[in-house]
Design a protein around this motif. Structure first.
Motif, PDB file in Angstrom:
ATOM      1  N   PRO A 142       2.454   4.613  -4.986  1.00  0.00           N
ATOM      2  CA  PRO A 142       1.965   3.584  -4.047  1.00  0.00           C
ATOM      3  C   PRO A 142       0.513   3.168  -4.292  1.00  0.00           C
ATOM      4  N   SER A 143      -0.349   4.111  -4.636  1.00  0.00           N
ATOM      5  CA  SER A 143      -1.757   3.760  -4.847  1.00  0.00           C
ATOM      6  C   SER A 143      -1.935   2.795  -6.008  1.00  0.00           C
ATOM      7  N   LEU A 144      -1.070   2.902  -6.999  1.00  0.00           N
ATOM      8  CA  LEU A 144      -1.143   1.981  -8.135  1.00  0.00           C
ATOM      9  C   LEU A 144      -0.644   0.593  -7.734  1.00  0.00           C
ATOM     10  N   ARG A 145       0.327   0.530  -6.841  1.00  0.00           N
ATOM     11  CA  ARG A 145       0.787  -0.771  -6.360  1.00  0.00           C
ATOM     12  C   ARG A 145      -0.332  -1.464  -5.591  1.00  0.00           C
ATOM     13  N   ASP A 146      -1.104  -0.691  -4.837  1.00  0.00           N
ATOM     14  CA  ASP A 146      -2.242  -1.272  -4.131  1.00  0.00           C
ATOM     15  C   ASP A 146      -3.267  -1.819  -5.118  1.00  0.00           C
ATOM     16  N   ARG A 147      -3.489  -1.095  -6.180  1.00  0.00           N
ATOM     17  CA  ARG A 147      -4.438  -1.554  -7.206  1.00  0.00           C
ATOM     18  C   ARG A 147      -3.918  -2.827  -7.872  1.00  0.00           C
ATOM     19  N   GLU A 148      -2.606  -2.926  -8.029  1.00  0.00           N
ATOM     20  CA  GLU A 148      -2.024  -4.124  -8.628  1.00  0.00           C
ATOM     21  C   GLU A 148      -2.282  -5.345  -7.753  1.00  0.00           C
ATOM     22  N   LEU A 149      -2.243  -5.168  -6.437  1.00  0.00           N
ATOM     23  CA  LEU A 149      -2.533  -6.284  -5.531  1.00  0.00           C
ATOM     24  C   LEU A 149      -3.966  -6.773  -5.713  1.00  0.00           C
ATOM     25  N   VAL A 150      -4.887  -5.858  -5.951  1.00  0.00           N
ATOM     26  CA  VAL A 150      -6.274  -6.238  -6.208  1.00  0.00           C
ATOM     27  C   VAL A 150      -6.352  -7.086  -7.468  1.00  0.00           C
TER      28      VAL A 150
END
Length: 235
Positions: A111-119
């Motif tokens: 999940p933390s990587l998906r958040d980074r992808e949104l950035v």
């Protein structure tokens, strides 16, 4: 002009390191293990990437910079420059299919990587928004939201095609992406293409008066035209 076909180095994100993250888990894999998988020292890993998360997205930083340079050096009309640029981004992401598939799988699991992808998505939007701003397009205060919407729309179209490609490489292509992007941007061609007349009146009904076989009562013609206009007003 910059060559838009330049490919970002495939070594930017080591595929072996991505495989290790998937096999062992993102949180349980050490930097030392990732460095060994990538064939570099621990110090080189930190110098090159800084962190595990940065390693996963290392090529994205390069792609964003490349996109900004391609847009900034393009001499094409804005509409064509945008279509070309979104194709450039697609080319970069699909240049190394194994690495692209591994990262996509990893992002689904962390999940933390998906958040980074949104950035990263927002940064791509800002790149397109910055280009439109630099060209003085949609510059009026009331057009600010429209400029943001166009920038977000271009990125959304790209991401939809990229996700489709990740599921099935034959399901879409750079050409299909360009066609969809152009279809979307054509809605704003009055501003994005040179020589377009944004103030041209819209096309409406055409009134045709025909006189056949001899004289016609002028008042009768005027009455009939007036009646037609009342029943079917011009748009």
């Amino acid at each position: 002009m910059l060559d838009s076909k330049i490919m970002i180095s495939s070594s930017a994100v080591p595929a072996a390191a991505l495989e290790l993250l998937i096999e062992q888990g993102f949180d349980t894999t050490s930097v030392d293990e990732l460095a060994a998988a990538a064939g570099i020292s621990r110090s080189t890993f930190f110098r090159r990437f800084g962190s595990k998360e940065n390693m996963v997205f290392a090529d994205q930083e390069m792609i964003i910079t490349h996109l900004q340079t391609v847009l900034g050096t393009s001499s094409a009309p804005a509409l064509q420059a945008l279509v070309d640029a979104v194709g450039v981004v697609f080319d970069q992401y699909t240049a190394n299919p194994p690495a692209a598939e591994l990262r996509h799988r990893l992002l689904q699991e962390v999940p933390s990587l998906r958040d980074r992808e949104l950035v990263s998505t927002h940064r791509f939007e800002r790149a397109f928004n910055g280009y439109l701003t630099s060209r003085g397009l949609f510059a009026a205060p009331e057009e600010h939201a429209l400029r943001l919407g166009i920038s977000a729309g271009i990125v959304a179209i790209h991401n939809d095609h990229l996700r489709t490609w990740l599921r099935d490489h034959t399901a879409t292509s750079r050409e299909a992406l360009a066609e969809d992007a152009r279809r979307f941007l054509n809605r704003f061609s009055d501003i994005l293409l040179p020589g377009s007349d944004a103030t041209a009146p819209p096309t409406g009904h055409t009134v045709v008066v025909s006189v056949i076989n001899g004289p016609v009562d002028q008042q009768l013609v005027l009455d009939e035209v007036a009646r037609a206009l009342r029943e079917t007003p011009l748009k």
